[in-house]
Enzyme design. Structure first.
Site, PDB file in Angstrom:
ATOM      1  N   ARG A   1       0.853  -1.186   0.000  1.00 11.81           N
ATOM      2  CA  ARG A   1       0.000   0.000   0.000  1.00 11.81           C
ATOM      3  C   ARG A   1       0.889   1.234   0.000  1.00 11.81           C
ATOM      4  O   ARG A   1       1.904   1.296   0.695  1.00 11.81           O
ATOM      5  CB  ARG A   1      -0.924  -0.008   1.215  1.00 11.81           C
ATOM      6  CG  ARG A   1      -1.942  -1.146   1.159  1.00 11.81           C
ATOM      7  CD  ARG A   1      -2.946  -1.092   2.280  1.00 11.81           C
ATOM      8  NE  ARG A   1      -3.735   0.127   2.184  1.00 11.81           N
ATOM      9  CZ  ARG A   1      -3.999   0.922   3.219  1.00 11.81           C
ATOM     10  NH1 ARG A   1      -3.520   0.639   4.420  1.00 11.81           N
ATOM     11  NH2 ARG A   1      -4.730   2.001   3.062  1.00 11.81           N
ATOM     12  N   SER A   2       0.486   2.222  -0.739  1.00 10.78           N
ATOM     13  CA  SER A   2       1.243   3.465  -0.864  1.00 10.78           C
ATOM     14  C   SER A   2       1.537   4.098   0.490  1.00 10.78           C
ATOM     15  O   SER A   2       2.642   4.588   0.735  1.00 10.78           O
ATOM     16  CB  SER A   2       0.451   4.437  -1.751  1.00 10.78           C
ATOM     17  OG  SER A   2       1.011   5.713  -1.731  1.00 10.78           O
ATOM     18  N   SER A   3       0.569   4.066   1.385  1.00  7.18           N
ATOM     19  CA  SER A   3       0.746   4.694   2.700  1.00  7.18           C
ATOM     20  C   SER A   3       1.889   4.054   3.487  1.00  7.18           C
ATOM     21  O   SER A   3       2.606   4.739   4.219  1.00  7.18           O
ATOM     22  CB  SER A   3      -0.550   4.601   3.509  1.00  7.18           C
ATOM     23  OG  SER A   3      -1.574   5.329   2.861  1.00  7.18           O
TER      24      SER A   3
ATOM     25  N   ARG B   1       5.381   4.889   1.853  1.00  4.33           N
ATOM     26  CA  ARG B   1       5.841   6.231   2.229  1.00  4.33           C
ATOM     27  C   ARG B   1       6.474   6.259   3.612  1.00  4.33           C
ATOM     28  O   ARG B   1       7.077   7.255   4.004  1.00  4.33           O
ATOM     29  CB  ARG B   1       4.673   7.214   2.154  1.00  4.33           C
ATOM     30  CG  ARG B   1       4.175   7.381   0.728  1.00  4.33           C
ATOM     31  CD  ARG B   1       2.838   8.084   0.668  1.00  4.33           C
ATOM     32  NE  ARG B   1       2.202   7.831  -0.609  1.00  4.33           N
ATOM     33  CZ  ARG B   1       1.655   8.764  -1.359  1.00  4.33           C
ATOM     34  NH1 ARG B   1       1.658  10.027  -0.983  1.00  4.33           N
ATOM     35  NH2 ARG B   1       1.094   8.441  -2.500  1.00  4.33           N
TER      36      ARG B   1
ATOM     37  N   THR C   1       2.329 -15.103   1.475  1.00  5.89           N
ATOM     38  CA  THR C   1       3.516 -14.799   2.277  1.00  5.89           C
ATOM     39  C   THR C   1       4.062 -13.453   1.830  1.00  5.89           C
ATOM     40  O   THR C   1       4.224 -13.197   0.634  1.00  5.89           O
ATOM     41  CB  THR C   1       4.580 -15.903   2.127  1.00  5.89           C
ATOM     42  OG1 THR C   1       4.074 -17.101   2.730  1.00  5.89           O
ATOM     43  CG2 THR C   1       5.882 -15.527   2.810  1.00  5.89           C
TER      44      THR C   1
ATOM     45  N   GLU D   1       7.128 -10.587   2.019  1.00  6.65           N
ATOM     46  CA  GLU D   1       8.571 -10.429   2.234  1.00  6.65           C
ATOM     47  C   GLU D   1       8.797  -9.003   2.714  1.00  6.65           C
ATOM     48  O   GLU D   1       9.029  -8.097   1.924  1.00  6.65           O
ATOM     49  CB  GLU D   1       9.314 -10.706   0.933  1.00  6.65           C
ATOM     50  CG  GLU D   1       9.020 -12.085   0.373  1.00  6.65           C
ATOM     51  CD  GLU D   1       9.117 -12.137  -1.139  1.00  6.65           C
ATOM     52  OE1 GLU D   1       9.083 -11.074  -1.791  1.00  6.65           O
ATOM     53  OE2 GLU D   1       9.232 -13.244  -1.663  1.00  6.65           O
TER      54      GLU D   1
ATOM     55  N   GLN E   1      -2.166  -4.799  -1.287  1.00 10.56           N
ATOM     56  CA  GLN E   1      -3.341  -4.888  -2.159  1.00 10.56           C
ATOM     57  C   GLN E   1      -3.076  -5.936  -3.227  1.00 10.56           C
ATOM     58  O   GLN E   1      -1.943  -6.103  -3.673  1.00 10.56           O
ATOM     59  CB  GLN E   1      -3.660  -3.536  -2.781  1.00 10.56           C
ATOM     60  CG  GLN E   1      -2.529  -2.927  -3.555  1.00 10.56           C
ATOM     61  CD  GLN E   1      -2.803  -1.473  -3.913  1.00 10.56           C
ATOM     62  OE1 GLN E   1      -3.838  -0.916  -3.603  1.00 10.56           O
ATOM     63  NE2 GLN E   1      -1.854  -0.862  -4.592  1.00 10.56           N
TER      64      GLN E   1
END
Length: 194
Positions: A104-106, A109, A130, A132, A151
Site C-alpha cells: 500500500r502506498s501509505s 511512504r 507470504t 517479504e 493490495q
C-alpha cells in the site's frame, strides 16, 4: 485486462474467486484491487554467526524462527530488517486469473517494502500470501496484525491455464498457511536425485 471492483465483486459472488475472510468489504475492496490484512505470525532469520546462506546446502526453514504477536500489540520492523509475514486472508484463484500483490502506498511512504520479488500469484493458487517485509527507513516502524498491509489486483488470462498451479508438479507453496519460508533448496535436491 485488470478486473475492476465491479468484476471482483462478481467473481467473489459467483465463487470463482475466493478471498476469505473479507472483514470489511467497503474498506477492503478498492476500485481495481482488494486490500489484504497482516496476520500475527512472522518468520525471522536466525543468522547470527553465519557468513552467508547457501540455498544448495541450507534449508531456509531451519534458519528461521517464528514470532507470534498478540492482538493489539505492534511488531517493530527495524531498519534493514527482513522478515516473512502473512496475510490473514486465504486467496484462491480460478484457472483464468493471475494476481499481483503490491504494498500500500501509505506504508511505502514509511519505508516499508511488502515483497522483495514475489508479487506474482499464479492461476490456480490457493493459500495465504507470504509477505517479504523489509524496512528501508532509518527508524523502526510499528506494524499491527489486522492492519491493511497490501493490495491484490487480478488480471484475466486470454484462456484458462492448461496447467494451473494446483496441477503443476512441484508446486511448493500451494495451500500454504502462515508465513512460509523459501523452499528453494528442494529444487537443488531434485537435481541431485536425477
Amino acid at each position: 485486462m485488470i478486473l475492476s471492483d465491479r468484476d471482483i465483486k462478481k467473481y467473489l459472488e459467483e465463487g470463482k474467486l475466493v478471498i476469505h475472510p473479507i472483514d470489511d468489504p467497503q474498506k477492503q475492496i478498492q476500485p481495481s484491487s482488494v486490500d489484504l490484512r497482516l496476520g500475527n505470525s512472522f518468520l525471522h532469520f536466525k543468522v547470527e554467526g553465519r557468513a552467508y546462506i547457501d540455498p544448495t546446502q541450507d534449508s531456509p526453514q531451519e534458519l528461521m524462527e517464528i514470532i507470534e504477536i498478540e492482538e493489539g500489540k505492534p511488531f517493530f520492523l527495524r531498519p534493514g530488517e527482513f522478515v516473512l509475514g502473512t496475510t490473514i486472508e486465504t486467496v484462491k484463484l480460478p484457472d483464468d486469473l493471475v494476481a499481483r500483490v503490491d504494498g500500500r502506498s501509505s506504508l511505502g511512504r514509511l519505508g516499508i517494502i511488502v515483497h522483495a520479488t514475489a508479487g506474482y500469484v499464479d492461476p490456480g493458487f490457493c493459500g495465504q500470501i507470504t509477505l517479504e517485509l523489509s524496512n528501508i527507513n532509518r527508524v523502526p516502524v510499528a506494524l499491527y496484525p489486522g492492519m491493511r498491509i497490501c493490495q491484490i489486483s487480478f488480471y484475466k488470462l486470454s484462456s484458462p491455464a492448461e496447467t494451473p498451479y494446483y496441477k503443476k508438479a512441484g508446486s511448493k507453496y500451494h495451500n500454504q498457511k502462515g508465513p512460509t519460508a523459501s523452499r528453494l533448496n528442494i529444487d537443488f535436491c531434485k537435481k541431485e536425485e536425477k
